[in-house]
Design a protein around this motif. Structure first.
Motif, PDB file in Angstrom:
ATOM      1  N   ARG A  90       0.769  -1.170  -0.001  1.00  0.00           N
ATOM      2  CA  ARG A  90      -0.189  -0.031  -0.093  1.00  0.00           C
ATOM      3  C   ARG A  90       0.486   1.261  -0.030  1.00  0.00           C
ATOM      4  O   ARG A  90       0.500   2.145   0.612  1.00  0.00           O
ATOM      5  CB  ARG A  90      -0.957  -0.048   1.278  1.00  0.00           C
ATOM      6  N   LEU A  91       1.771   1.328  -0.696  1.00  0.00           N
ATOM      7  CA  LEU A  91       2.704   2.495  -0.954  1.00  0.00           C
ATOM      8  C   LEU A  91       3.134   2.610  -2.179  1.00  0.00           C
ATOM      9  O   LEU A  91       3.843   1.813  -3.106  1.00  0.00           O
ATOM     10  CB  LEU A  91       3.608   2.280  -0.033  1.00  0.00           C
ATOM     11  N   SER A  92       3.103   3.798  -2.662  1.00  0.00           N
ATOM     12  CA  SER A  92       3.382   3.748  -4.191  1.00  0.00           C
ATOM     13  C   SER A  92       5.125   3.970  -4.176  1.00  0.00           C
ATOM     14  O   SER A  92       5.745   4.535  -3.201  1.00  0.00           O
ATOM     15  CB  SER A  92       2.968   5.327  -4.801  1.00  0.00           C
ATOM     16  N   TYR A  93       5.624   3.537  -5.178  1.00  0.00           N
ATOM     17  CA  TYR A  93       7.154   3.514  -5.301  1.00  0.00           C
ATOM     18  C   TYR A  93       7.670   4.641  -5.286  1.00  0.00           C
ATOM     19  O   TYR A  93       8.785   5.120  -4.780  1.00  0.00           O
ATOM     20  CB  TYR A  93       7.516   2.740  -6.704  1.00  0.00           C
ATOM     21  N   ILE A  94       7.042   6.001  -5.905  1.00  0.00           N
ATOM     22  CA  ILE A  94       7.557   7.248  -5.847  1.00  0.00           C
ATOM     23  C   ILE A  94       7.472   7.583  -4.320  1.00  0.00           C
ATOM     24  O   ILE A  94       8.262   8.702  -3.925  1.00  0.00           O
ATOM     25  CB  ILE A  94       6.559   8.077  -6.628  1.00  0.00           C
ATOM     26  N   ALA A  95       6.999   7.201  -3.164  1.00  0.00           N
ATOM     27  CA  ALA A  95       6.903   7.506  -1.830  1.00  0.00           C
ATOM     28  C   ALA A  95       8.230   7.820  -1.346  1.00  0.00           C
ATOM     29  O   ALA A  95       8.518   8.825  -0.688  1.00  0.00           O
ATOM     30  CB  ALA A  95       6.017   6.766  -1.178  1.00  0.00           C
ATOM     31  N   GLY A  96       9.312   6.893  -1.803  1.00  0.00           N
ATOM     32  CA  GLY A  96      10.570   6.866  -1.261  1.00  0.00           C
ATOM     33  C   GLY A  96      11.312   8.150  -1.783  1.00  0.00           C
ATOM     34  O   GLY A  96      11.786   9.015  -0.841  1.00  0.00           O
ATOM     35  N   PRO A  97      11.192   8.463  -3.036  1.00  0.00           N
ATOM     36  CA  PRO A  97      12.023   9.743  -3.563  1.00  0.00           C
ATOM     37  C   PRO A  97      11.503  10.859  -3.050  1.00  0.00           C
ATOM     38  O   PRO A  97      12.257  11.729  -2.809  1.00  0.00           O
ATOM     39  CB  PRO A  97      11.768   9.446  -5.114  1.00  0.00           C
ATOM     40  N   ILE A  98      10.032  10.717  -3.103  1.00  0.00           N
ATOM     41  CA  ILE A  98       9.226  12.158  -2.348  1.00  0.00           C
ATOM     42  C   ILE A  98       9.768  12.517  -0.917  1.00  0.00           C
ATOM     43  O   ILE A  98      10.180  13.362  -0.509  1.00  0.00           O
ATOM     44  CB  ILE A  98       7.982  11.841  -2.385  1.00  0.00           C
ATOM     45  N   SER A  99       9.789  11.296  -0.020  1.00  0.00           N
ATOM     46  CA  SER A  99       9.805  11.428   1.306  1.00  0.00           C
ATOM     47  C   SER A  99      11.415  11.721   1.477  1.00  0.00           C
ATOM     48  O   SER A  99      11.685  12.942   2.226  1.00  0.00           O
ATOM     49  CB  SER A  99       9.963  10.122   1.993  1.00  0.00           C
ATOM     50  N   PHE A 100      12.267  11.314   0.702  1.00  0.00           N
ATOM     51  CA  PHE A 100      13.831  11.725   0.801  1.00  0.00           C
ATOM     52  C   PHE A 100      13.881  13.256   0.492  1.00  0.00           C
ATOM     53  O   PHE A 100      14.612  13.982   1.087  1.00  0.00           O
ATOM     54  CB  PHE A 100      14.670  11.045   0.057  1.00  0.00           C
ATOM     55  N   SER A 101      13.277  13.695  -0.638  1.00  0.00           N
ATOM     56  CA  SER A 101      13.332  14.972  -1.190  1.00  0.00           C
ATOM     57  C   SER A 101      12.858  15.820  -0.143  1.00  0.00           C
ATOM     58  O   SER A 101      13.465  17.179   0.278  1.00  0.00           O
ATOM     59  CB  SER A 101      12.709  15.152  -2.646  1.00  0.00           C
ATOM     60  N   VAL A 102      11.660  15.589   0.497  1.00  0.00           N
ATOM     61  CA  VAL A 102      11.218  16.731   1.444  1.00  0.00           C
ATOM     62  C   VAL A 102      11.933  16.572   2.431  1.00  0.00           C
ATOM     63  O   VAL A 102      12.299  18.000   3.120  1.00  0.00           O
ATOM     64  CB  VAL A 102       9.703  16.183   1.804  1.00  0.00           C
ATOM     65  N   LEU A 103      12.524  15.648   2.915  1.00  0.00           N
ATOM     66  CA  LEU A 103      13.619  15.483   4.208  1.00  0.00           C
ATOM     67  C   LEU A 103      14.820  16.403   3.847  1.00  0.00           C
ATOM     68  O   LEU A 103      15.444  17.043   4.600  1.00  0.00           O
ATOM     69  CB  LEU A 103      13.713  14.105   4.736  1.00  0.00           C
ATOM     70  N   LEU A 104      15.159  15.929   2.687  1.00  0.00           N
ATOM     71  CA  LEU A 104      16.484  16.864   2.340  1.00  0.00           C
ATOM     72  C   LEU A 104      16.387  18.417   2.334  1.00  0.00           C
ATOM     73  O   LEU A 104      17.214  18.962   2.794  1.00  0.00           O
ATOM     74  CB  LEU A 104      16.976  16.238   0.888  1.00  0.00           C
TER      75      LEU A 104
END
Length: 182
Positions: A151-165
């Motif tokens: 239940r998580l889109s693959y793009i969630a990893g890159p988005i979470s990293f980008s926001v945190l960065l």
């Protein structure tokens, strides 16, 4: 660590918009994950223990991962090897990454205990350490859940990293006011 994470995220974003990406680029992003865990651990170890110069043992570990990455990319980067990647290599990479995440959490447990106690405030560098750890944990979890189609889109990893960065970058840029931000 930022370079390895950025390489992993860049591959993910490019693949999200272009699923026909050559296999070597997909696998390059995956082998970047071999470096994220150890570099996170070494960064936190240096930050908590005041290490000023990288120990030889750390260098040898990173060189070992570089050698493994080179072998994987040179000899196992063609389409016929995709089943081997899916069955063995990717699970190993994620297991290694999470192993270092767990070791990093154990390493910073005194800071986390301090955070949990009422009336004890963290120093700005301790807040930074906890923020980096939580960000790394969240990013790794997003990728892992996506790998297992949970239940998580693959793009969630890159988005979470980008926001945190970006968030951590803003905190770093305005570090004079770090206490106010936290």
């Amino acid at each position: 660590m930022l370079l390895a994470l950025s390489l992993r995220v860049a591959k993910s974003v490019i693949w999200w918009f272009n699923p026909e990406l050559p296999v070597i680029w997909i696998q390059l992003g995956l082998v970047a994950c071999l470096f994220i865990g150890p570099l996170l651990y070494y960064f936190l170890k240096a930050a908590t223990d005041g290490v000023k110069e990288m120990p030889a043992r750390w260098t040898y570990t990173l060189l070992g991962y570089a050698l493994v990455s080179l072998v994987l990319l040179l000899f196992f980067s063609a389409r016929p090897y995709i089943p081997i990647w899916r069955k063995f290599i990717i699970p190993f990479i994620y297991l290694q990454w999470f192993g270092y995440i767990i070791a990093s959490g154990w390493l910073i447990r005194p800071v986390v205990h301090k955070l949990i106690r009422k009336g004890v405030s963290l120093k700005p560098n301790e807040k930074w350490i906890v923020g980096i750890y939580i960000g790394s944990l969240f990013t790794a979890t997003a990728y892992l859940l996506s790998y297992f189609n949970i239940r998580l889109s693959y793009i969630a990893g890159p988005i979470s990293f980008s926001v945190l960065l970006y968030l951590n970058s803003l905190i770093l840029l305005y570090r004079k006011r770090t206490d106010e931000l936290f």
